[in-house]
Motif scaffolding. Structure first.
Motif, PDB file in Angstrom:
ATOM      1  N   PHE A  23     -13.334 -10.627  25.085  1.00  0.00           N
ATOM      2  CA  PHE A  23     -13.908 -10.609  23.743  1.00  0.00           C
ATOM      3  C   PHE A  23     -13.456  -9.423  22.882  1.00  0.00           C
ATOM      4  N   ILE A  24     -13.544  -8.210  23.414  1.00  0.00           N
ATOM      5  CA  ILE A  24     -13.294  -7.018  22.588  1.00  0.00           C
ATOM      6  C   ILE A  24     -11.831  -6.896  22.202  1.00  0.00           C
ATOM      7  N   LEU A  25     -10.932  -6.985  23.177  1.00  0.00           N
ATOM      8  CA  LEU A  25      -9.504  -6.831  22.880  1.00  0.00           C
ATOM      9  C   LEU A  25      -8.977  -7.910  21.930  1.00  0.00           C
ATOM     10  N   PRO A  26      -9.326  -9.192  22.105  1.00  0.00           N
ATOM     11  CA  PRO A  26      -8.868 -10.199  21.137  1.00  0.00           C
ATOM     12  C   PRO A  26      -9.340  -9.910  19.711  1.00  0.00           C
ATOM     13  N   VAL A  27     -10.584  -9.451  19.567  1.00  0.00           N
ATOM     14  CA  VAL A  27     -11.095  -9.127  18.232  1.00  0.00           C
ATOM     15  C   VAL A  27     -10.293  -7.979  17.621  1.00  0.00           C
ATOM     16  N   ILE A  28      -9.969  -6.973  18.432  1.00  0.00           N
ATOM     17  CA  ILE A  28      -9.166  -5.850  17.937  1.00  0.00           C
ATOM     18  C   ILE A  28      -7.803  -6.332  17.455  1.00  0.00           C
ATOM     19  N   PHE A  29      -7.166  -7.208  18.223  1.00  0.00           N
ATOM     20  CA  PHE A  29      -5.865  -7.756  17.834  1.00  0.00           C
ATOM     21  C   PHE A  29      -5.974  -8.553  16.540  1.00  0.00           C
ATOM     22  N   ILE A  30      -7.002  -9.384  16.435  1.00  0.00           N
ATOM     23  CA  ILE A  30      -7.169 -10.218  15.250  1.00  0.00           C
ATOM     24  C   ILE A  30      -7.358  -9.353  14.010  1.00  0.00           C
ATOM     25  N   VAL A  31      -8.250  -8.384  14.084  1.00  0.00           N
ATOM     26  CA  VAL A  31      -8.517  -7.500  12.940  1.00  0.00           C
ATOM     27  C   VAL A  31      -7.266  -6.733  12.543  1.00  0.00           C
ATOM     28  N   GLY A  32      -6.569  -6.203  13.541  1.00  0.00           N
ATOM     29  CA  GLY A  32      -5.379  -5.419  13.260  1.00  0.00           C
ATOM     30  C   GLY A  32      -4.267  -6.219  12.609  1.00  0.00           C
ATOM     31  N   PHE A  33      -3.966  -7.387  13.140  1.00  0.00           N
ATOM     32  CA  PHE A  33      -2.848  -8.169  12.619  1.00  0.00           C
ATOM     33  C   PHE A  33      -3.177  -8.855  11.296  1.00  0.00           C
ATOM     34  N   VAL A  34      -4.425  -9.230  11.095  1.00  0.00           N
ATOM     35  CA  VAL A  34      -4.801  -9.767   9.776  1.00  0.00           C
ATOM     36  C   VAL A  34      -4.650  -8.684   8.721  1.00  0.00           C
ATOM     37  N   ALA A  35      -5.039  -7.462   9.048  1.00  0.00           N
ATOM     38  CA  ALA A  35      -4.905  -6.352   8.108  1.00  0.00           C
ATOM     39  C   ALA A  35      -3.438  -6.060   7.794  1.00  0.00           C
ATOM     40  N   ILE A  36      -2.571  -6.182   8.792  1.00  0.00           N
ATOM     41  CA  ILE A  36      -1.149  -5.895   8.591  1.00  0.00           C
ATOM     42  C   ILE A  36      -0.485  -6.942   7.703  1.00  0.00           C
ATOM     43  N   PHE A  37      -0.752  -8.213   7.978  1.00  0.00           N
ATOM     44  CA  PHE A  37      -0.030  -9.279   7.291  1.00  0.00           C
ATOM     45  C   PHE A  37      -0.688  -9.750   5.997  1.00  0.00           C
ATOM     46  N   SER A  38      -1.944  -9.391   5.778  1.00  0.00           N
ATOM     47  CA  SER A  38      -2.618  -9.861   4.564  1.00  0.00           C
ATOM     48  C   SER A  38      -2.071  -9.225   3.295  1.00  0.00           C
ATOM     49  N   GLY A  39      -1.325  -8.147   3.436  1.00  0.00           N
ATOM     50  CA  GLY A  39      -0.776  -7.491   2.253  1.00  0.00           C
ATOM     51  C   GLY A  39       0.591  -7.997   1.847  1.00  0.00           C
ATOM     52  N   GLN A  40       1.138  -8.943   2.585  1.00  0.00           N
ATOM     53  CA  GLN A  40       2.471  -9.458   2.276  1.00  0.00           C
ATOM     54  C   GLN A  40       2.430 -10.410   1.086  1.00  0.00           C
ATOM     55  N   GLU A  41       3.424 -10.284   0.227  1.00  0.00           N
ATOM     56  CA  GLU A  41       3.515 -11.158  -0.943  1.00  0.00           C
ATOM     57  C   GLU A  41       4.094 -12.509  -0.552  1.00  0.00           C
ATOM     58  N   GLY A  42       3.647 -13.529  -1.236  1.00  0.00           N
ATOM     59  CA  GLY A  42       4.176 -14.873  -1.024  1.00  0.00           C
ATOM     60  C   GLY A  42       3.576 -15.591   0.165  1.00  0.00           C
ATOM     61  N   VAL A  43       2.595 -14.972   0.828  1.00  0.00           N
ATOM     62  CA  VAL A  43       1.960 -15.602   1.980  1.00  0.00           C
ATOM     63  C   VAL A  43       0.485 -15.778   1.671  1.00  0.00           C
ATOM     64  N   GLU A  44       0.012 -17.000   1.742  1.00  0.00           N
ATOM     65  CA  GLU A  44      -1.388 -17.270   1.433  1.00  0.00           C
ATOM     66  C   GLU A  44      -2.301 -16.731   2.533  1.00  0.00           C
ATOM     67  N   TYR A  45      -3.448 -16.236   2.102  1.00  0.00           N
ATOM     68  CA  TYR A  45      -4.421 -15.645   3.023  1.00  0.00           C
ATOM     69  C   TYR A  45      -4.888 -16.665   4.060  1.00  0.00           C
ATOM     70  N   THR A  46      -5.096 -17.910   3.628  1.00  0.00           N
ATOM     71  CA  THR A  46      -5.551 -18.951   4.551  1.00  0.00           C
ATOM     72  C   THR A  46      -4.528 -19.206   5.650  1.00  0.00           C
ATOM     73  N   GLU A  47      -3.252 -19.194   5.296  1.00  0.00           N
ATOM     74  CA  GLU A  47      -2.205 -19.403   6.281  1.00  0.00           C
ATOM     75  C   GLU A  47      -2.178 -18.273   7.310  1.00  0.00           C
ATOM     76  N   ILE A  48      -2.454 -17.053   6.840  1.00  0.00           N
ATOM     77  CA  ILE A  48      -2.441 -15.899   7.742  1.00  0.00           C
ATOM     78  C   ILE A  48      -3.546 -16.011   8.785  1.00  0.00           C
ATOM     79  N   VAL A  49      -4.776 -16.231   8.324  1.00  0.00           N
ATOM     80  CA  VAL A  49      -5.893 -16.284   9.273  1.00  0.00           C
ATOM     81  C   VAL A  49      -5.804 -17.523  10.160  1.00  0.00           C
ATOM     82  N   THR A  50      -5.225 -18.609   9.637  1.00  0.00           N
ATOM     83  CA  THR A  50      -5.082 -19.831  10.428  1.00  0.00           C
ATOM     84  C   THR A  50      -4.019 -19.672  11.506  1.00  0.00           C
ATOM     85  N   GLN A  51      -3.041 -18.832  11.261  1.00  0.00           N
ATOM     86  CA  GLN A  51      -2.019 -18.554  12.260  1.00  0.00           C
ATOM     87  C   GLN A  51      -2.515 -17.536  13.279  1.00  0.00           C
ATOM     88  N   ILE A  52      -3.115 -16.460  12.808  1.00  0.00           N
ATOM     89  CA  ILE A  52      -3.455 -15.337  13.688  1.00  0.00           C
ATOM     90  C   ILE A  52      -4.680 -15.621  14.558  1.00  0.00           C
TER      91      ILE A  52
END
Length: 247
Positions: A23-52
């Motif tokens: 539980f803990i480690l997967p949540v850390i990975f999810i939070v970290g990678f969503v934060a990293i990729f959510s700032g990219q231009e041209g990528v929809e937020y829904t696509e990011i969370v649906t992938q990650i």
């Protein structure tokens, strides 16, 4: 069978390390990678969370294999397997008793991670029935492969190493870390032979395209076939596992 399942489940609940990996480690990975990729231009937020979120959910389900291997190796080394083999308890009941708690844990893991995605990132879940079916198949393949590995490996370290290869290698080739569409053509073709690919694509079909059980029949069938192969290997390898057990 149920007595074995109850004892095994109690031991898993008391294992703090398992709770961290599950539980803990997967949540850390999810939070970290969503934060990293959510700032990219041209990528929809829904696509990011649906992938990650589904991607890391699928990846971390395979880490249950470590706990399964450790449980079976300990039972083999402390003489538990030899004692069980001397009773009238059928092999299938022994396997079922060991397998059920891990299935419950993986299903709980999937539910918690997806619920986390809903509460924190507004992850749409789609059709509940389809989601339950694909989650059952994902838990089935992860635990059945763990059972197969548990009766084949000689040591815990060997099982942990092979789990890393399956979990991390499958995540890379199956498109859990990055969309398959941006991978080289050769890797895109290879990814279709990796069960992680079918698990993730099943979740994406439900979440992104409002897919139903009919839309994920192929994903479900492939995951079930891979899981059934794991169970078959585990049953065939039981005699070898029994010979290695201490009396």
């Amino acid at each position: 069978m149920w007595a074995i399942a109850q004892v095994e489940f109690k031991k898993k609940i008391q294992d703090k390390g398992l709770w961290f990996w599950t539980f803990i480690l997967p949540v850390i990975f999810i939070v970290g990678f969503v934060a990293i990729f959510s700032g990219q231009e041209g990528v929809e937020y829904t696509e990011i969370v649906t992938q990650i979120i589904p991607g890391y959910t699928v990846m971390f389900t395979f880490f249950i294999m470590i706990s399964i291997v450790i449980a079976f190796v300990k039972d083999r080394e402390n003489g538990m397997v030899a004692r069980v083999a001397s009773t009238p308890l059928p092999i299938k009941h022994f396997f079922m008793g060991k397998w059920i708690p891990f299935m419950i844990l993986v299903l709980l893991q999937i539910a918690v991670l997806l619920l986390f995605g809903v509460l924190v990132y507004d992850l749409p879940l789609g059709d509940p029935a389809a989601l339950i079916i694909i989650s059952l198949m994902q838990a089935f393949i992860a635990t059945s492969w763990g059972m197969a590995m548990a009766v084949l490996v000689k040591t815990e370290n060997m099982g942990i190493a092979l789990t890393q290869v399956i979990a991390m290698g499958g995540a890379l080739l199956g498109g859990l870390w990055m969309p398959v569409e941006i991978m080289p053509d050769l890797l895109q073709k290879i990814s279709r032979f990796v069960p992680q690919y079918w698990g993730l694509e099943g979740y994406k079909e439900i979440i992104l395209n409002d897919g139903t059980i009919i839309d994920i029949w192929q994903h479900t069938l492939i995951l079930f076939a891979c899981g059934a192969a794991g169970i078959l290997i585990a049953l065939l390898g039981y005699k070898r596992y029994l010979k290695q057990s201490r009396s």
